[in-house]
Structures are given as structure tokens and as C-alpha cells.
Write a protein that holds these residues in place. Structure first.
Motif, PDB file in Angstrom:
ATOM      1  N   GLY A 200       0.708  -1.262  -0.052  1.00 16.48           N
ATOM      2  CA  GLY A 200      -0.035   0.156  -0.135  1.00 16.48           C
ATOM      3  C   GLY A 200       0.945   1.291   0.064  1.00 16.48           C
ATOM      4  N   SER A 201       0.105   2.330  -0.300  1.00 16.22           N
ATOM      5  CA  SER A 201       0.897   3.748  -0.452  1.00 16.22           C
ATOM      6  C   SER A 201       0.020   4.654   0.291  1.00 16.22           C
ATOM      7  CB  SER A 201       1.399   4.164  -1.736  1.00 16.22           C
ATOM      8  OG  SER A 201       0.083   3.897  -2.689  1.00 16.22           O
ATOM      9  N   GLY A 202      -1.343   4.235   0.827  1.00 10.98           N
ATOM     10  CA  GLY A 202      -1.974   5.328   1.053  1.00 10.98           C
ATOM     11  C   GLY A 202      -3.057   4.568   2.254  1.00 10.98           C
ATOM     12  N   LEU A 203      -4.447   4.867   1.924  1.00  9.03           N
ATOM     13  CA  LEU A 203      -5.465   4.231   2.615  1.00  9.03           C
ATOM     14  C   LEU A 203      -5.581   2.862   1.971  1.00  9.03           C
ATOM     15  CD1 LEU A 203      -7.656   7.324   3.359  1.00  9.03           C
ATOM     16  CD2 LEU A 203      -6.291   6.158   4.950  1.00  9.03           C
ATOM     17  N   PRO A 204      -6.026   1.624   2.830  1.00 12.13           N
ATOM     18  CA  PRO A 204      -6.292   2.038   4.451  1.00 12.13           C
ATOM     19  C   PRO A 204      -4.857   1.811   4.946  1.00 12.13           C
ATOM     20  CG  PRO A 204      -6.528  -0.482   3.280  1.00 12.13           C
ATOM     21  CD  PRO A 204      -6.497   0.459   2.277  1.00 12.13           C
ATOM     22  N   ALA A 205      -4.940   2.288   6.098  1.00 12.37           N
ATOM     23  CA  ALA A 205      -3.384   2.391   6.841  1.00 12.37           C
ATOM     24  C   ALA A 205      -2.932   1.051   7.200  1.00 12.37           C
ATOM     25  CB  ALA A 205      -3.676   3.229   8.147  1.00 12.37           C
TER      26      ALA A 205
END
Length: 406
Positions: A200-205
Motif C-alpha cells: 500500500g501507499s495510502g489508505l487503508p493504513a
């Protein structure tokens, strides 16, 4: 007749004794010089060894306690805490807090700070520049982007979930990436090399937790993963087998892992509940209400105590102890921390528990103060709680929510 002796023939034994004495004195002087040199060398090596050990471990007093204990304290500058984010407590009792400088406070990336015994903060990781860099070097010079979780291993290593990667900071302050390549989140196949995984690179955390045995677990929002000793990611089975959500899989928000291998997971398919996943992969709901996080925001933050109890920071509802089939409100963390004079409820978003059982939490109040130059200023503080005694460790203005007045 008078006999005349030549110098070569005169008192041969006396001359020999004098020469031998001179030679022996010279030997003694040489031995003393070499002994002095060896002593100086030993002292220098000893000092170097002590300095190396000190730099590798560091020493400072635990928060709220007396005496000293060893722990990580890399060489970083004293810094100002702007916005308190995810928290963690080291084995020596020192509180670590994420400084959310990247959340609209000022240009730059997040940093991780340690609270010193004098109440000030020192940088542990993050240069203040947003990005990804620094692997193999000092963590204080590395670029971070968005820190979403912190955790400590038993050996003092700090684990940081940052922008779709999991990075570690060793006790001598060196940072390395151990999982994630920064790409947007995708389904991870079982056995994927951890460093090649799109976490990931954003949401979700991204959320992380360490089991008492030292295994790293990662929750991506769609999957729960375990890092193997071989550096690969193993998909953890987490299936709901009863109720209206039967057959659905948990991907996780914040997580906590106990000594028996049970995984507590905040979030889930039907709301902001708290679930527990048994070692066989079967998940059941532990929170009495599906919506444990009363303000409708992010899932509760979970934290396991050294005694294997789990607490959940549930926003406007306060802090709860998680039991097998219910959430138990803790009066010490709600009534004592409320602000009736200002009509401001206690609103914790992050929690951490120290080795001495002390609980640390933030408080992002719902109250605002109007200022001519700003639409609103959200107040925030860090607290420690021990035996119903509450200590304010830091307070400030959360300028992440500031908007210019019109």
C-alpha cells in the motif's frame, strides 16, 4: 721493580660488573617504556569499547520512574512535537511518539520522537523530508512519509509502519526496510518475498503487531500477514464462520497478538467491531456492539499489555478492556479524564502500554477555541495513567485541522 698494568689488563672483573649493570638498567628502562605503552593502549581500547557500547544502547531514565536503564537513544536533535500520532513504549519505559508533521502542519514527512526524562523530545527517525530513503544509514537522516503504527521488539528494535513499508530502527540507530515496496496495496500471495510485496501507499493504513515470541504481523486492510524467518509473507487465515457475516474474511485494521497465537483485529466487514482470530483461523466478535468506535471514525486502536490484557482506544467512547465476549469500559480512563468544566469529553485515538503496566494515550478533544486568524484550533495532549493517577506529558495545538477564517 715496579710493574705497570695496561688498562686492558686492569680489574677485568670490575669492568664487567659495571657493563652488566648498565645493560640491565637499559633493559629495565625498555621494559618500563613498553609497559607504559601497553597500558595506554589498553586504556584507549577500553574507552573505545565503552563508547561503542554506549552508542549502541544509550541510557536514560524511564518515563515517570527513578533510576536508569539501557535502551535505544540514537543521536538525534531535540525537536518540537507538533501533532501526536501513533505511540509505542520501549522496554526501558521510554515513550515514543509519531510527530505528524506531514499532516498539513508543515511541509515534510513524519518523524518518530522519544520523550526524554526532562519532558523534551528527541528525534529517533525521520529527517523531516517526505519520501523514502536512508536504508542502511542513520534513521535520523532517513526520509519517512506517513507513519501509521509503531511497535517494539523484545531486543529493543523499533518497528515502523511507514507509507506501505515496514522499517526497523536498531538500537544503534540504523534503519532498514524489511517488508513492502511502496506500491499500492494488492492481494499478497502466500510466500511472497516481503520486500517485493505491494503493501500500500495510502489508505487503508498499514498496521503492525509483534507477538510475545517476536513474530511480526501486518494488517493491510484486506489481509493479515505474518513475516517468516526466511523473509517471506505468510497469509494468516481469518474467517468468520457464524452470524450474518459467515464466510467473510477479516483483513484487519489495528491488531494485537497474544502468547497463545490469538489475533485481535479492529474493524471487520460489518462495522468498527473488535474480533478475535484463533490459531485455527476462526474469527468471532468480541465487542458487544458492532460499532465499538462511537464517533464513526477509524477502527479502535488495540494494544496488548505485558499481562496479555487488550485495551481499545475507541474515540469518543474512551478506553475499553477487551474481554472474550464484550468490551468493559474503564472508569479510570473515562470519568477521571473527562473535562466537565469545559464540556469536553476525553477522546483517545492512540494508546500504548509500558512494561510497568502504565498506559499512555493521547487526547484529541472535540472542543475548539475560536481565534481571529483561524477558524478553529483543536487541542491535543499526551497523558500517562498509573494507579488512577493522570499526568500530562505534553499539550499543544493540533494545527493539522486549522483552516483559514473567511
Amino acid at each position: 721493580m715496579v710493574l705497570i698494568q695496561s688498562p686492558r689488563d686492569a680489574a677485568p672483573n670490575t669492568v664487567s660488573a659495571e657493563v652488566e649493570a648498565l645493560i640491565e638498567e637499559a633493559r629495565r628502562r625498555r621494559r618500563r617504556r613498553w609497559a607504559g605503552r601497553l597500558l595506554i593502549g589498553a586504556v584507549v581500547l577500553g574507552v573505545a569499547a565503552v563508547v561503542a557500547v554506549w552508542r549502541a544502547s544509550g541510557t536514560h531514565s524511564p518515563i515517570g520512574g527513578g533510576g536508569t536503564s539501557s535502551g535505544p537513544l540514537p543521536d538525534g536533535s531535540v525537536a518540537t512535537l507538533h501533532t501526536a500520532g501513533p505511540l509505542a513504549v520501549a522496554r526501558d519505559g521510554a515513550l515514543y511518539v509519531t510527530d505528524g508533521v506531514g499532516e498539513g502542519v508543515e511541509p515534510g514527512g513524519d518523524r518518530v520522537l522519544v520523550r526524554l526524562p526532562n519532558g523534551r523530545f528527541r528525534v529517533v527517525a525521520g529527517s523531516g523530508r517526505i519520501g523514502f530513503s536512508g536504508d542502511g544509514g542513520l534513521a535520523v537522516r532517513a526520509e519517512l512519509s506517513s507513519v501509521t503504527d509503531l511497535a517494539f521488539a523484545a531486543n529493543g528494535t523499533l518497528y515502523v509502519a511507514d507509507g506501505g513499508r515496514v522499517r526497523t530502527v536498531s538500537r544503534n540507530g540504523v534503519i532498514r526496510t524489511i517488508a513492502g515496496d511502496g506500491r499500492p496495496s494488492q492481494r499478497i500471495a502466500n510466500g511472497t518475498p516481503a520486500l517485493a510485496a505491494p503493501l500500500g501507499s495510502g489508505l487503508p493504513a498499514l498496521n503492525i503487531a509483534l507477538s510475545p515470541s517476536g513474530h511480526l504481523f501486518i494488517a493491510t486492510g484486506s489481509q493479515i500477514l505474518r513475516l517468516t524467518a526466511a523473509g517471506r509473507l505468510e497469509v494468516v487465515r481469518a474467517v468468520i464462520t457464524s452470524g450474518r457475516d459467515r464466510g467473510l474474511r477479516l483483513g484487519g485494521g489495528p491488531i494485537a497478538v497474544d502468547a497463545q497465537g490469538n489475533i485481535d483485529v479492529a474493524g471487520g466487514p460489518s462495522g468498527w467491531g473488535i474480533w478475535q482470530v484463533a490459531p485455527n483461523g476462526i474469527a468471532h466478535l468480541t465487542s458487544a456492539a458492532m460499532y465499538a468506535h462511537g464517533n464513526g471514525g477509524a477502527p479502535p486502536i488495540l494494544e496488548r499489555t505485558p499481562g496479555d490484557a487488550v485495551y481499545a482506544a475507541a474515540g469518543s467512547l474512551g478506553i475499553f478492556r477487551v474481554e472474550p465476549d464484550k468490551l468493559v469500559a474503564s472508569a479510570a480512563y473515562n470519568e477521571l479524564l473527562s473535562r466537565p468544566l469545559h464540556d469536553e469529553p476525553f477522546t483517545p485515538y492512540y494508546i500504548a502500554v509500558g512494561p510497568n503496566g502504565w498506559l499512555y494515550t493521547d487526547d484529541q478533544t472535540g472542543g475548539y477555541t475560536l481565534k481571529p486568524q483561524y477558524a478553529s484550533l483543536a487541542r491535543q495532549q499526551l497523558l500517562s495513567i498509573a494507579n488512577d493517577r493522570i499526568t500530562v506529558l505534553w499539550h499543544g495545538i493540533n494545527r493539522a485541522e486549522i483552516a483559514p477564517a473567511h
